[in-house]
Design a protein around this motif. Structure first.
Motif, PDB file in Angstrom:
ATOM      1  N   SER A  28      43.617  31.326  62.864  1.00 66.24           N
ATOM      2  CA  SER A  28      42.538  30.618  63.134  1.00 66.24           C
ATOM      3  C   SER A  28      41.464  30.558  61.868  1.00 66.24           C
ATOM      4  O   SER A  28      41.065  29.690  61.412  1.00 66.24           O
ATOM      5  CB  SER A  28      41.901  30.917  64.536  1.00 66.24           C
ATOM      6  N   GLY A  29      41.403  31.768  61.354  1.00 68.18           N
ATOM      7  CA  GLY A  29      40.485  32.160  60.343  1.00 68.18           C
ATOM      8  C   GLY A  29      40.946  31.314  59.018  1.00 68.18           C
ATOM      9  O   GLY A  29      40.348  30.971  58.242  1.00 68.18           O
ATOM     10  N   LEU A  30      42.264  31.460  58.843  1.00 67.73           N
ATOM     11  CA  LEU A  30      42.942  30.931  57.753  1.00 67.73           C
ATOM     12  C   LEU A  30      42.793  29.477  57.657  1.00 67.73           C
ATOM     13  O   LEU A  30      42.489  28.960  56.602  1.00 67.73           O
ATOM     14  CB  LEU A  30      44.349  31.765  57.579  1.00 67.73           C
ATOM     15  N   VAL A  31      43.135  28.801  58.784  1.00 65.17           N
ATOM     16  CA  VAL A  31      43.154  27.443  58.925  1.00 65.17           C
ATOM     17  C   VAL A  31      41.576  26.854  58.607  1.00 65.17           C
ATOM     18  O   VAL A  31      41.520  25.685  58.238  1.00 65.17           O
ATOM     19  CB  VAL A  31      43.963  27.119  60.079  1.00 65.17           C
ATOM     20  N   GLY A  32      40.959  27.595  59.475  1.00 70.56           N
ATOM     21  CA  GLY A  32      39.475  27.108  59.321  1.00 70.56           C
ATOM     22  C   GLY A  32      38.941  27.199  58.068  1.00 70.56           C
ATOM     23  O   GLY A  32      38.233  26.545  57.374  1.00 70.56           O
ATOM     24  N   ALA A  33      39.390  28.336  57.244  1.00 70.65           N
ATOM     25  CA  ALA A  33      38.849  28.320  55.870  1.00 70.65           C
ATOM     26  C   ALA A  33      39.677  27.442  55.014  1.00 70.65           C
ATOM     27  O   ALA A  33      38.783  26.903  54.045  1.00 70.65           O
ATOM     28  CB  ALA A  33      39.251  29.797  55.468  1.00 70.65           C
TER      29      ALA A  33
END
Length: 280
Positions: A139-144
């Motif tokens: 989630s952090g990667l896709v959000g970034a």
């Protein structure tokens, strides 16, 4: 291998990027992880065979951190993404370090596994918690990598998964019967509280860096670097120190049992249609 040389050989690929001072800091962090890895390997070799599971998990974690910080210090493993909240003029691009998320994809679940193995949680509970760790990182990667405001939806999903991890560490895990007794329970409570507190700070840093573009890439590197050092080497040595007085046999890790002798040869099976002779 200083910051100037790294940025010259591997020029930044975004408008907002790390400075030479940030690269120098990353090389320093890389040295901390590398030295911690060597010390952990030495401690592992001092352990009796069959009692090295926790130390070997720590070796995997530290080796992954070391490789990740080598990449970031070399200004490698980043991609340019237009920021959502611009500073001035048009939307500039910011370095998003996907190599950091690859690093966390391995280290975060293993850190949680390292702690939960000391509890009486069932295998299904542990697997579910590790899955939620993966959800947090993805989630952090896709959000970034998302430019629009939809990135905060992924941030919310990641925070929800992180709450589940906190629940497993601080509530569900503490209600189990610890195989090592009082010594192990005390060490677990301290270590789980330590790790859970550190996990709170990561979403704050994400919101100020990749999410909201509030702080610079260099400040982001310093903040994440301090968090990774505390949650990595500092935590691992702290946790393993609490396990020193625990008898490894109390964990009941049958798959981790080591034997020096060859297994006994199996008795020859009787031909088809015949019965084996009864034991004497």
């Amino acid at each position: 291998m200083g910051g100037n040389r790294a940025l010259q050989l591997n020029p930044p690929n975004a408008d907002l990027h790390i400075s030479t001072h940030a690269s120098d800091w990353l090389w320093s962090a890389f040295s901390v992880f590398g030295l911690s890895l060597l010390v952990m390997v030495g401690l592992d070799l001092l352990r009796a065979r069959g009692t090295r599971l926790f130390h070997q998990l720590a070796i995997i974690i530290l080796a992954t951190f070391t490789l990740g910080y080598y990449s970031m210090a070399s200004d490698l493993g980043a991609t340019p993404i237009a920021v959502e909240f611009r500073g001035r003029g048009s939307y500039p691009t910011r370095q998003i370090w996907y190599v950091r998320y690859i690093q966390w994809f391995i280290t975060f679940p293993l850190l949680v596994l390292e702690v939960l193995l000391a509890t009486g949680l069932s295998l299904s509970d542990i697997v579910t918690t590790l899955f939620m760790c993966i959800v947090v990182v993805i989630s952090g990667l896709v959000g970034a990598l998302v430019h629009s405001t939809y990135k905060w939806g992924y941030f919310s999903f990641g925070c929800a998964a992180l709450i589940y991890v906190w629940y497993s560490l601080l509530i569900h895990g503490t209600r189990t019967a610890f195989p090592g007794g009082g010594v192990l329970r005390t060490g677990y409570l301290r270590s789980a509280s330590f790790l859970s507190f550190m996990l709170i700070t990561y979403p704050i840093c994400w919101a100020c860096s990749e999410g909201g573009n509030v702080i610079s890439n260099s400040s982001e590197m310093i903040w994440y670097g301090i968090l990774d050092i505390i949650a990595g080497p500092v935590f691992l040595f702290f946790y393993l120190w609490h396990l020193m007085d625990v008898d490894y046999a109390t964990f009941g890790f049958a798959s981790g049992k080591y034997t020096d002798t060859e297994p006994a040869a199996a008795a020859p099976s009787a031909p088809v249609g015949e019965k084996s002779a009864p034991p004497a």
